[in-house]
Design a protein around this motif. Structure first.
Motif, mmCIF file in Angstrom:
data_model
loop_
_atom_site.group_PDB
_atom_site.id
_atom_site.type_symbol
_atom_site.label_atom_id
_atom_site.label_comp_id
_atom_site.label_asym_id
_atom_site.label_seq_id
_atom_site.Cartn_x
_atom_site.Cartn_y
_atom_site.Cartn_z
ATOM 1 N N THR A 7 0.832 -1.202 0.000
ATOM 2 C CA THR A 7 0.000 0.000 0.000
ATOM 3 C C THR A 7 0.867 1.252 0.000
ATOM 4 N N MET A 8 1.910 1.298 0.843
ATOM 5 C CA MET A 8 2.796 2.458 0.906
ATOM 6 C C MET A 8 3.548 2.635 -0.410
ATOM 7 N N SER A 9 3.995 1.547 -1.000
ATOM 8 C CA SER A 9 4.712 1.603 -2.261
ATOM 9 C C SER A 9 3.807 2.150 -3.360
ATOM 10 N N TYR A 10 2.569 1.684 -3.387
ATOM 11 C CA TYR A 10 1.618 2.155 -4.392
ATOM 12 C C TYR A 10 1.327 3.642 -4.184
ATOM 13 N N GLN A 11 1.145 4.060 -2.936
ATOM 14 C CA GLN A 11 0.861 5.471 -2.646
ATOM 15 C C GLN A 11 2.023 6.355 -3.077
ATOM 16 N N PHE A 12 3.261 5.893 -2.838
ATOM 17 C CA PHE A 12 4.425 6.664 -3.264
ATOM 18 C C PHE A 12 4.475 6.770 -4.786
ATOM 19 N N GLU A 13 4.264 5.641 -5.456
ATOM 20 C CA GLU A 13 4.299 5.663 -6.923
ATOM 21 C C GLU A 13 3.228 6.599 -7.480
ATOM 22 N N LEU A 14 2.047 6.555 -6.933
ATOM 23 C CA LEU A 14 0.963 7.437 -7.372
ATOM 24 C C LEU A 14 1.333 8.899 -7.144
ATOM 25 N N ALA A 15 1.851 9.217 -5.945
ATOM 26 C CA ALA A 15 2.247 10.595 -5.633
ATOM 27 C C ALA A 15 3.358 11.066 -6.575
ATOM 28 N N ASN A 40 2.347 15.912 -0.893
ATOM 29 C CA ASN A 40 2.048 14.478 -0.927
ATOM 30 C C ASN A 40 3.292 13.626 -1.173
#
Length: 108
Positions: A7-15, A40
């Motif tokens: 989840t954290m990895s996905y959030q970073f990639e999205l940001a 963000n």
């Protein structure tokens, strides 16, 4: 723990992708929206250590980046975003500013 990392990895990639999209060379983003994308992506205690040894605060980095967006001359393209293991990423960016073109790669 593994689900939290994903989840954290996905959030970073999205940001990161949203932040990079601001650098499309057109200055079609409001200062408020750019600040939101910056916030963000960058941790509140972020500092940047340049190759020459100079350290920039988060606000100094924001000022430099906001200036690049406002001038509309910088275009950034995500070449690749790769996950290497559980806690490492490899990011390569293409940068174009006027006639200058270069690539930047970070593995963290």
């Amino acid at each position: 723990i593994n689900q939290h990392y994903i989840t954290m990895s996905y959030q970073f990639e999205l940001a990161l992708r949203q932040y990079i999209a601001a650098f499309d060379g057109t200055n079609n983003i409001s200062p408020t929206e750019f600040k939101s994308r910056f916030d963000n992506l960058y941790h509140k205690d972020f500092t940047f250590l340049a190759k020459d040894g100079m350290t920039l605060t988060r606000e100094q980095v924001y000022g430099r980046e906001a200036s690049k967006v406002a001038n509309g001359g910088t275009k950034v393209t995500l070449i690749h975003f790769r996950k290497i293991g559980l806690d490492c990423i490899d990011v390569k960016l293409g940068l174009v500013n006027g006639k200058e073109e270069r690539t930047v790669r970070a593995v963290t």
